[in-house]
Design an enzyme around this catalytic site. Structure first.
Site, PDB file in Angstrom:
ATOM      1  N   SER A   1       0.862  -1.191   0.000  1.00 52.67           N
ATOM      2  CA  SER A   1       0.000   0.000   0.000  1.00 52.67           C
ATOM      3  C   SER A   1       0.895   1.238   0.000  1.00 52.67           C
ATOM      4  CB  SER A   1      -0.840  -0.001   1.276  1.00 52.67           C
ATOM      5  OG  SER A   1      -1.514   1.236   1.412  1.00 52.67           O
TER       6      SER A   1
ATOM      7  N   TYR B   1      -2.435  -1.961  10.412  1.00 55.69           N
ATOM      8  CA  TYR B   1      -2.406  -2.049   8.945  1.00 55.69           C
ATOM      9  C   TYR B   1      -1.097  -1.467   8.413  1.00 55.69           C
ATOM     10  CZ  TYR B   1      -3.950  -1.470   4.084  1.00 55.69           C
ATOM     11  OH  TYR B   1      -4.059  -1.519   2.708  1.00 55.69           O
TER      12      TYR B   1
HETATM   13  N1  LIG Z   1      -8.696  -0.277  -2.081  1.00 59.75           N
HETATM   14  C1  LIG Z   1      -7.681   0.461  -1.711  1.00 59.75           C
HETATM   15  O1  LIG Z   1      -7.799   1.699  -1.700  1.00 59.75           O
HETATM   16  C2  LIG Z   1      -6.359  -0.166  -1.326  1.00 59.75           C
HETATM   17  C3  LIG Z   1      -5.275   0.711  -1.127  1.00 59.75           C
HETATM   18  C4  LIG Z   1      -4.033   0.169  -0.792  1.00 59.75           C
HETATM   19  C5  LIG Z   1      -3.886  -1.207  -0.640  1.00 59.75           C
HETATM   20  N2  LIG Z   1      -4.957  -2.042  -0.831  1.00 59.75           N
HETATM   21  C6  LIG Z   1      -4.734  -3.471  -0.649  1.00 59.75           C
HETATM   22  O2  LIG Z   1      -5.235  -4.175  -1.767  1.00 59.75           O
HETATM   23  C7  LIG Z   1      -5.646  -5.477  -1.359  1.00 59.75           C
HETATM   24  C8  LIG Z   1      -7.056  -5.719  -1.869  1.00 59.75           C
HETATM   25  O3  LIG Z   1      -7.933  -4.794  -1.235  1.00 59.75           O
HETATM   26  P1  LIG Z   1      -9.308  -4.314  -1.883  1.00 59.75           P
HETATM   27  O4  LIG Z   1      -9.322  -2.862  -1.896  1.00 59.75           O
HETATM   28  O5  LIG Z   1      -9.556  -5.059  -3.139  1.00 59.75           O
HETATM   29  O6  LIG Z   1     -10.311  -4.767  -0.727  1.00 59.75           O
HETATM   30  P2  LIG Z   1     -11.651  -5.641  -0.761  1.00 59.75           P
HETATM   31  O7  LIG Z   1     -12.492  -5.232  -1.916  1.00 59.75           O
HETATM   32  O8  LIG Z   1     -12.207  -5.570   0.617  1.00 59.75           O
HETATM   33  O9  LIG Z   1     -11.112  -7.126  -1.061  1.00 59.75           O
HETATM   34  C9  LIG Z   1     -10.295  -7.794  -0.117  1.00 59.75           C
HETATM   35  C10 LIG Z   1     -10.008  -9.209  -0.584  1.00 59.75           C
HETATM   36  O10 LIG Z   1      -9.184  -9.833   0.404  1.00 59.75           O
HETATM   37  C11 LIG Z   1      -9.833 -10.997   0.899  1.00 59.75           C
HETATM   38  N3  LIG Z   1      -9.609 -11.076   2.342  1.00 59.75           N
HETATM   39  C12 LIG Z   1      -9.869 -10.121   3.280  1.00 59.75           C
HETATM   40  N4  LIG Z   1      -9.526 -10.562   4.507  1.00 59.75           N
HETATM   41  C13 LIG Z   1      -9.058 -11.827   4.341  1.00 59.75           C
HETATM   42  C14 LIG Z   1      -8.559 -12.819   5.223  1.00 59.75           C
HETATM   43  N5  LIG Z   1      -8.473 -12.634   6.555  1.00 59.75           N
HETATM   44  N6  LIG Z   1      -8.145 -13.993   4.707  1.00 59.75           N
HETATM   45  C15 LIG Z   1      -8.238 -14.223   3.380  1.00 59.75           C
HETATM   46  N7  LIG Z   1      -8.711 -13.340   2.485  1.00 59.75           N
HETATM   47  C16 LIG Z   1      -9.114 -12.158   2.964  1.00 59.75           C
HETATM   48  C17 LIG Z   1     -11.298 -10.847   0.557  1.00 59.75           C
HETATM   49  O11 LIG Z   1     -11.824 -12.144   0.321  1.00 59.75           O
HETATM   50  P3  LIG Z   1     -13.135 -12.776   1.043  1.00 59.75           P
HETATM   51  O12 LIG Z   1     -13.797 -11.687   1.848  1.00 59.75           O
HETATM   52  O13 LIG Z   1     -13.973 -13.233  -0.118  1.00 59.75           O
HETATM   53  O14 LIG Z   1     -12.580 -13.869   1.874  1.00 59.75           O
HETATM   54  C18 LIG Z   1     -11.250 -10.049  -0.736  1.00 59.75           C
HETATM   55  O15 LIG Z   1     -11.099 -10.891  -1.845  1.00 59.75           O
HETATM   56  C19 LIG Z   1      -5.520  -5.518   0.170  1.00 59.75           C
HETATM   57  O16 LIG Z   1      -4.313  -6.151   0.518  1.00 59.75           O
HETATM   58  C20 LIG Z   1      -5.476  -4.040   0.544  1.00 59.75           C
HETATM   59  O17 LIG Z   1      -4.786  -3.834   1.744  1.00 59.75           O
HETATM   60  C21 LIG Z   1      -6.191  -1.541  -1.166  1.00 59.75           C
END
Ligand SMILES: NC(=O)c1ccc[n+]([C@@H]2O[C@H](COP(=O)([O-])OP(=O)(O)OC[C@H]3O[C@@H](n4cnc5c(N)ncnc54)[C@H](OP(=O)(O)O)[C@@H]3O)[C@@H](O)[C@H]2O)c1
Length: 268
Positions: free
Chosen positions: A132, A145
């Site tokens: 991130s 986080y």
């Molecule tokens: N969106 C942003 O602005 C942003 C910014 C920086 C970094 N990120 C990073 O990008 C990645 C994806 O995030 P996103 O924005 O796509 O969020 P999201 O839409 O909430 O998706 C999160 C994904 O991670 C899985 N997940 C969550 N907790 C988990 C656990 N304890 N064990 C296994 N799987 C788990 C969920 O799968 P299920 O719920 O189906 O199990 C889902 O597929 C994350 O690592 C996040 O930190 C996101």
């Protein structure tokens, strides 16, 4: 096409958000994808679904064994799954903090270690750690986080140096804000008498996410990085977050950076 370089991929968190966009991009590029969720019914069509919970070591090992056996060798691991906890440190007690580290650092590290064995033996492969921009610009009230992702970025850097002569590429993929369900699935811990600062920061996060780019942009950036075939840090997001802020941050003093961060988050 990506399938010239990578035939098979294990992608964690394939059910929604960035992971779902990555899965669709990889499938369109002809890559065979094994994708994980805690609920396999949520994994998109075309992806071989596997159950994996980052807080359950057995499920990580089982998902890895299945993907490796069924695919005949995973060429690309995308460690994408993760969620956040919002609240004053340690947000949910010390055990709440530790759970963030288990999920964001220890789980992906375990998968990375497993993947490395096979990739080294075959002399090729790529491991992507989705960290991130919070690594460079930590978010207040998200210490677990920030800490987990910073640890993961350090691991990616270290591993990239170690594996560079083994034919294994390591990418630290750093998204800025993207419009996904990330905030909705975030555990928000309100301790009694939650400070007004926390409320202000939360509303900034909500506002930024609502205006953030679509996950397809992150998938496009990941595709580009994979085609380039070089390891290292890849920033992805809006021009301000992924380009301008990291560039300007090089020139300011630490004190100035902290003052600007406080203003950005509405902390005066
Ligand atoms: N969106 C942003 O602005 C942003 C910014 C920086 C970094 N990120 C990073 O990008 C990645 C994806 O995030 P996103 O924005 O796509 O969020 P999201 O839409 O909430 O998706 C999160 C994904 O991670 C899985 N997940 C969550 N907790 C988990 C656990 N304890 N064990 C296994 N799987 C788990 C969920 O799968 P299920 O719920 O189906 O199990 C889902 O597929 C994350 O690592 C996040 O930190 C996101």
């Amino acid at each position: 096409m990506l399938d010239i370089r990578y035939r098979t991929c294990l992608l964690t968190g394939a059910s929604t958000g960035l992971g779902e966009a990555f899965a669709r991009m990889l499938l369109a590029e002809g890559v065979r994808v094994w994708g994980t969720s805690r609920d396999v019914a949520r994994v998109p069509a075309g992806v071989r679904p596997l159950r994996l919970d980052l807080e359950d070591t057995d499920s990580i090992e089982e998902a890895w064994r299945t993907a490796e056996a069924e695919s005949g060798g995973i060429d690309l691991l995308v460690n994408n799954a993760g969620s956040g906890v919002f609240g004053g440190f340690p947000a949910g007690g010390v055990s709440g903090f530790e759970r963030q580290i288990d999920q964001l650092l220890k789980g992906p590290a375990r998968l990375g270690a497993r993947a490395l064995e096979g990739m080294r033996a075959r002399g090729r492969g790529c491991i992507v750690f989705v960290t991130s921009l919070a690594v460079e610009f930590p978010i207040p009230f998200m210490a677990g986080y920030d800490g987990g992702k910073a640890g993961l970025a350090a691991l990616a850097c270290s591993l990239g140096l170690e594996a560079r002569t083994d034919g294994v590429t390591v990418i630290d993929f750093r998204p800025g804000d993207y419009r996904t369900g990330f905030n909705q699935s975030m555990a928000r811990i309100s301790e009694a008498g939650e400070v007004a600062d926390a409320t202000r920061v939360w509303s900034v996060l909500e506002r930024k996410l609502a205006r953030a780019p679509e996950p397809t942009r992150a998938a496009r950036d990941l595709r580009r990085a994979l085609l380039r075939g070089r390891g290292g840090v890849v920033r992805s997001g809006s021009f301000f977050q992924a380009r301008l802020a990291p560039f300007l941050a090089r020139f300011g003093t630490e004190r100035l950076r902290r003052r600007l961060a406080a203003r950005y988050f509405g902390l005066g």
